[in-house]
Design an enzyme around this catalytic site. Sequence first.
Site: not given
Length: 389
Positions: A34, A125, A127-131, A169, A181
Amino acid sequence: MNPAARAAEEFHRMHGHAPTGVWSAPGRVNLIGEHTDYNDGLVLPFALPFRIAVAAAPRPDGLLAVTTVGDDGQPQRAAPVAVADLSPGSVTGWAAYPSGVCWVLRSQGLSGGAELVIAGNVPAGAGLSSSHALQCATALALLGLAGTELDAAGAPSRTEVAAWVQRSENGFVGVPTGLLDQTASLCCVAAHALFLDLASGHAEQIPLDAAGHGLAVLVMDTRVRHSHADSGYRDRRSGCERAASLLGVPSLRSVGPDRLAGLDLPPELLRLVRHVVTENERVRQVVELLRTGRLPDIGPALTESHTSLAADYRVSCPELDEAVAAALGTGALGARMTGGGFGGSAIALVRADDVAEVGAAVTARFARRGFGAPRLFTTVPSAGAGRDS
Protein backbone atom coordinates in the site's frame (compact mmCIF):
# COMPACT_ATOMS: atom_id res chain seq x y z
CA MET A 1 -28.69 -9.20 -13.12
CA ASN A 2 -24.98 -8.82 -13.76
CA PRO A 3 -23.62 -5.35 -14.56
CA ALA A 4 -23.06 -6.05 -18.28
CA ALA A 5 -26.61 -7.31 -18.82
CA ARG A 6 -28.00 -4.40 -16.81
CA ALA A 7 -26.02 -1.82 -18.76
CA ALA A 8 -27.19 -3.32 -22.06
CA GLU A 9 -30.80 -3.42 -20.91
CA GLU A 10 -30.72 0.18 -19.70
CA PHE A 11 -29.09 1.30 -22.92
CA HIS A 12 -31.85 -0.35 -24.97
CA ARG A 13 -34.55 1.12 -22.74
CA MET A 14 -33.14 4.64 -23.05
CA HIS A 15 -32.25 4.62 -26.74
CA GLY A 16 -34.57 2.09 -28.33
CA HIS A 17 -31.80 -0.07 -29.76
CA ALA A 18 -29.06 -2.35 -28.55
CA PRO A 19 -25.58 -0.95 -27.85
CA THR A 20 -22.73 -1.69 -30.21
CA GLY A 21 -21.06 -3.56 -27.36
CA VAL A 22 -20.61 -3.85 -23.62
CA TRP A 23 -17.25 -3.80 -21.84
CA SER A 24 -16.55 -4.18 -18.12
CA ALA A 25 -13.73 -3.94 -15.61
CA PRO A 26 -13.41 -5.12 -12.00
CA GLY A 27 -12.64 -3.41 -8.75
CA ARG A 28 -9.70 -4.74 -6.79
CA VAL A 29 -8.42 -5.72 -3.38
CA ASN A 30 -4.78 -5.05 -2.67
CA LEU A 31 -3.52 -8.03 -0.69
CA ILE A 32 -0.43 -6.07 0.37
CA GLY A 33 1.74 -3.25 -0.96
CA GLU A 34 0.00 0.00 0.00
CA HIS A 35 1.19 3.47 -1.01
CA THR A 36 4.19 1.89 -2.70
CA ASP A 37 3.05 2.22 -6.32
CA TYR A 38 3.77 5.95 -6.67
CA ASN A 39 7.16 5.27 -5.05
CA ASP A 40 8.16 2.83 -7.84
CA GLY A 41 7.60 -0.02 -5.40
CA LEU A 42 6.00 -3.44 -5.22
CA VAL A 43 2.28 -4.29 -5.06
CA LEU A 44 0.17 -7.45 -4.92
CA PRO A 45 -3.48 -6.81 -5.87
CA PHE A 46 -6.17 -9.13 -7.17
CA ALA A 47 -9.38 -8.39 -9.05
CA LEU A 48 -12.77 -8.60 -7.39
CA PRO A 49 -15.81 -10.34 -8.91
CA PHE A 50 -17.60 -6.96 -8.73
CA ARG A 51 -17.50 -4.99 -11.98
CA ILE A 52 -18.42 -1.72 -13.70
CA ALA A 53 -19.91 -2.20 -17.18
CA VAL A 54 -20.21 0.33 -20.00
CA ALA A 55 -22.70 -0.21 -22.83
CA ALA A 56 -21.69 1.98 -25.74
CA ALA A 57 -22.56 3.09 -29.25
CA PRO A 58 -21.03 5.74 -31.50
CA ARG A 59 -22.58 9.18 -31.97
CA PRO A 60 -22.23 10.98 -35.30
CA ASP A 61 -22.32 14.47 -33.75
CA GLY A 62 -18.96 14.31 -31.97
CA LEU A 63 -20.54 14.49 -28.50
CA LEU A 64 -19.76 12.34 -25.49
CA ALA A 65 -22.94 11.55 -23.55
CA VAL A 66 -22.67 9.59 -20.30
CA THR A 67 -25.44 8.13 -18.16
CA THR A 68 -24.99 6.12 -14.99
CA VAL A 69 -27.69 3.93 -13.47
CA GLY A 70 -27.58 3.62 -9.69
CA ASP A 71 -28.80 0.90 -7.37
CA ASP A 72 -32.21 2.58 -7.27
CA GLY A 73 -32.57 2.18 -11.03
CA GLN A 74 -32.67 5.93 -11.59
CA PRO A 75 -30.45 7.17 -14.42
CA GLN A 76 -28.20 10.18 -13.92
CA ARG A 77 -27.30 11.79 -17.23
CA ALA A 78 -24.41 14.20 -17.53
CA ALA A 79 -24.71 17.06 -19.98
CA PRO A 80 -23.29 15.95 -23.35
CA VAL A 81 -19.96 17.59 -24.18
CA ALA A 82 -18.09 17.90 -27.45
CA VAL A 83 -15.13 15.54 -27.51
CA ALA A 84 -13.11 18.27 -29.23
CA ASP A 85 -13.78 20.65 -26.31
CA LEU A 86 -12.69 18.33 -23.49
CA SER A 87 -9.98 19.84 -21.30
CA PRO A 88 -9.01 19.58 -17.62
CA GLY A 89 -11.68 21.29 -15.54
CA SER A 90 -14.30 21.25 -18.30
CA VAL A 91 -16.24 18.40 -16.65
CA THR A 92 -16.63 17.92 -12.91
CA GLY A 93 -18.19 15.37 -10.58
CA TRP A 94 -18.56 11.69 -11.45
CA ALA A 95 -18.68 12.42 -15.20
CA ALA A 96 -15.09 13.69 -15.07
CA TYR A 97 -13.82 10.11 -14.84
CA PRO A 98 -15.17 8.79 -18.17
CA SER A 99 -14.67 12.21 -19.78
CA GLY A 100 -11.00 12.21 -18.76
CA VAL A 101 -10.50 8.85 -20.46
CA CYS A 102 -12.06 10.25 -23.64
CA TRP A 103 -9.75 13.27 -23.38
CA VAL A 104 -6.67 11.04 -23.20
CA LEU A 105 -7.80 8.79 -26.04
CA ARG A 106 -8.37 11.85 -28.20
CA SER A 107 -4.60 12.36 -28.07
CA GLN A 108 -4.28 8.80 -29.40
CA GLY A 109 -6.44 9.65 -32.44
CA LEU A 110 -9.86 8.55 -31.13
CA SER A 111 -12.02 11.61 -31.63
CA GLY A 112 -15.50 10.24 -32.36
CA GLY A 113 -18.55 10.85 -30.21
CA ALA A 114 -20.07 8.14 -28.06
CA GLU A 115 -23.17 7.30 -26.05
CA LEU A 116 -22.26 5.50 -22.81
CA VAL A 117 -24.54 3.87 -20.25
CA ILE A 118 -22.87 2.68 -17.05
CA ALA A 119 -24.00 0.10 -14.50
CA GLY A 120 -22.03 -1.72 -11.85
CA ASN A 121 -21.80 -3.36 -8.47
CA VAL A 122 -18.37 -2.28 -7.19
CA PRO A 123 -19.12 -0.56 -3.86
CA ALA A 124 -18.43 3.15 -4.31
CA GLY A 125 -16.25 4.87 -1.73
CA ALA A 126 -15.15 1.55 -0.22
CA GLY A 127 -11.50 1.76 -1.26
CA LEU A 128 -12.07 -1.05 -3.78
CA SER A 129 -11.24 1.04 -6.85
CA SER A 130 -14.69 1.67 -8.30
CA SER A 131 -13.47 4.82 -10.07
CA HIS A 132 -10.65 2.97 -11.80
CA ALA A 133 -13.00 0.17 -12.81
CA LEU A 134 -15.19 2.83 -14.43
CA GLN A 135 -12.25 4.42 -16.21
CA CYS A 136 -10.87 1.10 -17.46
CA ALA A 137 -14.27 -0.04 -18.73
CA THR A 138 -14.72 3.32 -20.46
CA ALA A 139 -11.31 3.01 -22.11
CA LEU A 140 -12.16 -0.44 -23.46
CA ALA A 141 -15.55 0.77 -24.69
CA LEU A 142 -14.14 3.78 -26.55
CA LEU A 143 -11.36 1.67 -28.04
CA GLY A 144 -13.90 -0.96 -29.03
CA LEU A 145 -16.11 1.58 -30.79
CA ALA A 146 -13.03 2.58 -32.77
CA GLY A 147 -12.50 -1.04 -33.82
CA THR A 148 -9.73 -1.89 -31.34
CA GLU A 149 -10.15 -4.74 -28.86
CA LEU A 150 -7.58 -5.55 -26.23
CA ASP A 151 -5.32 -8.54 -26.92
CA ALA A 152 -6.00 -8.35 -30.67
CA ALA A 153 -3.13 -7.98 -33.12
CA GLY A 154 -1.93 -4.38 -33.24
CA ALA A 155 -3.93 -3.33 -30.18
CA PRO A 156 -2.36 -1.35 -27.35
CA SER A 157 -1.16 -3.48 -24.47
CA ARG A 158 -3.09 -3.62 -21.24
CA THR A 159 -0.25 -1.80 -19.50
CA GLU A 160 -0.42 0.98 -22.11
CA VAL A 161 -4.13 1.40 -21.46
CA ALA A 162 -3.43 1.46 -17.71
CA ALA A 163 -0.98 4.32 -18.25
CA TRP A 164 -3.60 6.22 -20.28
CA VAL A 165 -6.13 5.76 -17.49
CA GLN A 166 -3.60 7.02 -14.96
CA ARG A 167 -2.95 10.05 -17.13
CA SER A 168 -6.68 10.76 -17.32
CA GLU A 169 -7.02 10.74 -13.53
CA ASN A 170 -3.83 12.71 -12.91
CA GLY A 171 -4.24 15.26 -15.69
CA PHE A 172 -8.02 15.60 -16.13
CA VAL A 173 -9.60 14.68 -12.78
CA GLY A 174 -6.66 16.11 -10.85
CA VAL A 175 -5.94 13.22 -8.49
CA PRO A 176 -2.25 12.10 -8.33
CA THR A 177 -2.83 8.33 -8.17
CA GLY A 178 -0.20 5.74 -9.03
CA LEU A 179 -0.55 2.78 -11.39
CA LEU A 180 -1.69 0.05 -9.00
CA ASP A 181 -5.45 0.20 -9.45
CA GLN A 182 -5.62 0.65 -13.21
CA THR A 183 -3.12 -2.12 -13.82
CA ALA A 184 -4.95 -4.47 -11.45
CA SER A 185 -8.29 -3.86 -13.14
CA LEU A 186 -6.85 -4.50 -16.59
CA CYS A 187 -4.20 -7.14 -15.97
CA CYS A 188 -5.36 -9.42 -13.13
CA VAL A 189 -6.51 -12.95 -13.94
CA ALA A 190 -8.75 -15.34 -12.06
CA ALA A 191 -7.31 -17.35 -9.15
CA HIS A 192 -4.15 -15.21 -9.00
CA ALA A 193 -2.75 -12.08 -7.43
CA LEU A 194 -0.68 -9.74 -9.59
CA PHE A 195 2.88 -9.18 -8.37
CA LEU A 196 3.87 -5.93 -10.00
CA ASP A 197 7.18 -4.10 -9.81
CA LEU A 198 6.44 -0.48 -10.70
CA ALA A 199 10.12 0.34 -11.22
CA SER A 200 10.78 -2.28 -13.88
CA GLY A 201 7.24 -2.97 -15.06
CA HIS A 202 7.79 -6.68 -14.41
CA ALA A 203 4.52 -8.50 -13.68
CA GLU A 204 3.94 -12.02 -12.45
CA GLN A 205 0.70 -13.86 -11.78
CA ILE A 206 0.93 -15.53 -8.35
CA PRO A 207 -1.55 -18.35 -7.58
CA LEU A 208 -3.89 -17.43 -4.74
CA ASP A 209 -6.28 -20.18 -3.67
CA ALA A 210 -7.59 -19.47 -0.20
CA ALA A 211 -10.31 -22.12 -0.38
CA GLY A 212 -7.71 -24.77 -1.18
CA HIS A 213 -6.12 -24.04 2.19
CA GLY A 214 -9.43 -23.97 4.06
CA LEU A 215 -9.22 -20.17 4.25
CA ALA A 216 -11.15 -17.15 3.02
CA VAL A 217 -10.41 -13.49 2.38
CA LEU A 218 -13.00 -11.46 4.27
CA VAL A 219 -13.57 -7.88 3.09
CA MET A 220 -14.79 -5.50 5.79
CA ASP A 221 -16.20 -2.34 4.24
CA THR A 222 -16.40 0.20 7.06
CA ARG A 223 -18.79 2.34 4.99
CA VAL A 224 -16.64 5.34 5.88
CA ARG A 225 -16.53 6.90 2.47
CA HIS A 226 -13.09 6.82 0.93
CA SER A 227 -11.93 9.39 -1.63
CA HIS A 228 -8.42 10.11 -2.88
CA ALA A 229 -9.55 13.60 -3.83
CA ASP A 230 -10.82 14.46 -0.35
CA SER A 231 -8.24 12.66 1.79
CA GLY A 232 -4.62 13.25 2.74
CA TYR A 233 -3.45 11.09 -0.18
CA ARG A 234 -1.93 14.07 -2.00
CA ASP A 235 -0.04 15.14 1.14
CA ARG A 236 1.43 11.67 1.62
CA ARG A 237 2.57 11.50 -1.98
CA SER A 238 4.18 14.94 -1.90
CA GLY A 239 5.88 14.00 1.37
CA CYS A 240 7.40 10.94 -0.27
CA GLU A 241 8.62 13.03 -3.18
CA ARG A 242 10.18 15.55 -0.79
CA ALA A 243 11.90 12.78 1.14
CA ALA A 244 13.31 11.29 -2.06
CA SER A 245 14.59 14.70 -3.09
CA LEU A 246 16.31 15.25 0.27
CA LEU A 247 17.90 11.81 0.03
CA GLY A 248 19.05 12.44 -3.54
CA VAL A 249 17.28 9.41 -5.00
CA PRO A 250 14.76 9.22 -7.88
CA SER A 251 12.16 7.52 -5.67
CA LEU A 252 11.89 5.80 -2.31
CA ARG A 253 12.28 2.46 -4.09
CA SER A 254 16.00 3.28 -4.14
CA VAL A 255 16.17 3.20 -0.34
CA GLY A 256 16.99 -0.24 1.03
CA PRO A 257 16.09 -1.47 4.53
CA ASP A 258 19.77 -1.32 5.53
CA ARG A 259 19.69 2.49 5.16
CA LEU A 260 16.73 3.15 7.46
CA ALA A 261 18.69 3.43 10.69
CA GLY A 262 21.00 6.11 9.35
CA LEU A 263 18.54 8.41 7.55
CA ASP A 264 18.65 12.08 8.50
CA LEU A 265 15.15 13.33 7.75
CA PRO A 266 12.45 15.30 9.54
CA PRO A 267 10.38 12.88 11.66
CA GLU A 268 7.24 13.24 9.55
CA LEU A 269 9.17 12.27 6.42
CA LEU A 270 11.12 9.50 8.11
CA ARG A 271 7.83 7.82 9.02
CA LEU A 272 6.73 7.84 5.38
CA VAL A 273 10.03 6.41 4.20
CA ARG A 274 10.00 3.72 6.87
CA HIS A 275 6.56 2.54 5.77
CA VAL A 276 7.41 2.42 2.07
CA VAL A 277 10.71 0.59 2.59
CA THR A 278 9.30 -1.98 5.01
CA GLU A 279 6.14 -2.46 2.94
CA ASN A 280 8.19 -3.40 -0.11
CA GLU A 281 9.93 -6.01 2.02
CA ARG A 282 6.58 -7.34 3.21
CA VAL A 283 5.39 -7.71 -0.37
CA ARG A 284 8.51 -9.72 -1.19
CA GLN A 285 7.92 -11.90 1.85
CA VAL A 286 4.27 -12.59 0.98
CA VAL A 287 5.09 -13.38 -2.65
CA GLU A 288 7.73 -15.89 -1.62
CA LEU A 289 5.32 -17.55 0.81
CA LEU A 290 2.66 -17.81 -1.89
CA ARG A 291 5.14 -19.22 -4.40
CA THR A 292 5.95 -22.00 -1.97
CA GLY A 293 2.33 -22.77 -1.10
CA ARG A 294 2.44 -21.25 2.38
CA LEU A 295 -0.63 -19.02 2.20
CA PRO A 296 -1.57 -19.47 5.89
CA ASP A 297 1.80 -17.99 6.86
CA ILE A 298 1.21 -14.58 5.26
CA GLY A 299 -1.01 -13.40 8.12
CA PRO A 300 1.66 -11.68 10.25
CA ALA A 301 2.88 -9.64 7.26
CA LEU A 302 -0.68 -8.42 6.62
CA THR A 303 -1.04 -7.30 10.22
CA GLU A 304 2.38 -5.64 10.24
CA SER A 305 1.34 -3.76 7.12
CA HIS A 306 -1.71 -2.36 8.90
CA THR A 307 0.36 -1.32 11.90
CA SER A 308 2.76 0.51 9.60
CA LEU A 309 -0.05 2.20 7.68
CA ALA A 310 -1.70 3.32 10.91
CA ALA A 311 1.37 4.39 12.89
CA ASP A 312 3.87 5.54 10.27
CA TYR A 313 1.85 6.47 7.19
CA ARG A 314 -1.12 7.63 9.29
CA VAL A 315 -3.80 6.78 6.75
CA SER A 316 -6.03 4.59 8.91
CA CYS A 317 -9.12 5.67 10.84
CA PRO A 318 -10.92 4.38 13.97
CA GLU A 319 -13.29 2.20 11.96
CA LEU A 320 -10.48 0.49 10.06
CA ASP A 321 -8.50 -0.07 13.26
CA GLU A 322 -11.53 -1.55 15.00
CA ALA A 323 -12.30 -3.88 12.09
CA VAL A 324 -8.72 -5.16 12.11
CA ALA A 325 -8.64 -5.54 15.90
CA ALA A 326 -11.97 -7.38 16.00
CA ALA A 327 -10.91 -9.78 13.25
CA LEU A 328 -7.57 -10.54 14.91
CA GLY A 329 -9.24 -10.95 18.27
CA THR A 330 -11.53 -13.61 16.82
CA GLY A 331 -8.80 -15.72 15.29
CA ALA A 332 -8.03 -14.13 11.93
CA LEU A 333 -4.55 -15.11 10.72
CA GLY A 334 -3.89 -11.53 9.64
CA ALA A 335 -5.74 -8.34 8.81
CA ARG A 336 -5.04 -4.93 7.32
CA MET A 337 -6.66 -1.93 5.71
CA THR A 338 -6.62 -2.06 1.93
CA GLY A 339 -6.60 0.84 -0.49
CA GLY A 340 -5.61 4.44 0.09
CA GLY A 341 -7.05 4.63 3.59
CA PHE A 342 -8.91 7.38 5.46
CA GLY A 343 -11.94 5.06 5.35
CA GLY A 344 -12.91 2.33 2.93
CA SER A 345 -12.21 -1.33 3.60
CA ALA A 346 -10.01 -3.73 5.51
CA ILE A 347 -9.36 -7.38 4.73
CA ALA A 348 -8.78 -10.37 6.97
CA LEU A 349 -7.38 -13.80 6.18
CA VAL A 350 -9.59 -16.18 8.15
CA ARG A 351 -10.29 -19.88 8.38
CA ALA A 352 -13.32 -20.66 6.24
CA ASP A 353 -15.15 -22.12 9.22
CA ASP A 354 -14.62 -18.90 11.18
CA VAL A 355 -16.01 -16.41 8.66
CA ALA A 356 -19.39 -16.02 10.37
CA GLU A 357 -17.83 -15.67 13.83
CA VAL A 358 -15.29 -13.08 12.68
CA GLY A 359 -17.96 -11.13 10.83
CA ALA A 360 -20.22 -11.14 13.88
CA ALA A 361 -17.36 -9.90 16.05
CA VAL A 362 -16.62 -7.01 13.68
CA THR A 363 -20.30 -6.03 13.52
CA ALA A 364 -20.62 -6.19 17.32
CA ARG A 365 -17.48 -4.08 17.80
CA PHE A 366 -18.85 -1.44 15.44
CA ALA A 367 -22.15 -1.37 17.30
CA ARG A 368 -20.40 -0.91 20.65
CA ARG A 369 -18.41 2.00 19.27
CA GLY A 370 -21.51 3.63 17.79
CA PHE A 371 -20.34 3.11 14.20
CA GLY A 372 -22.69 2.24 11.38
CA ALA A 373 -22.92 -1.45 10.46
CA PRO A 374 -20.07 -2.62 8.19
CA ARG A 375 -20.62 -4.44 4.91
CA LEU A 376 -18.95 -7.85 5.00
CA PHE A 377 -18.28 -10.35 2.23
CA THR A 378 -15.74 -12.96 1.22
CA THR A 379 -14.07 -12.74 -2.15
CA VAL A 380 -11.82 -14.60 -4.58
CA PRO A 381 -9.37 -13.43 -7.26
CA SER A 382 -11.33 -12.83 -10.45
CA ALA A 383 -10.83 -11.95 -14.12
CA GLY A 384 -9.61 -8.58 -15.35
CA ALA A 385 -11.27 -6.20 -17.80
CA GLY A 386 -12.68 -7.30 -21.13
CA ARG A 387 -15.55 -7.26 -23.60
CA ASP A 388 -18.79 -8.87 -22.46
CA SER A 389 -20.88 -8.68 -25.64
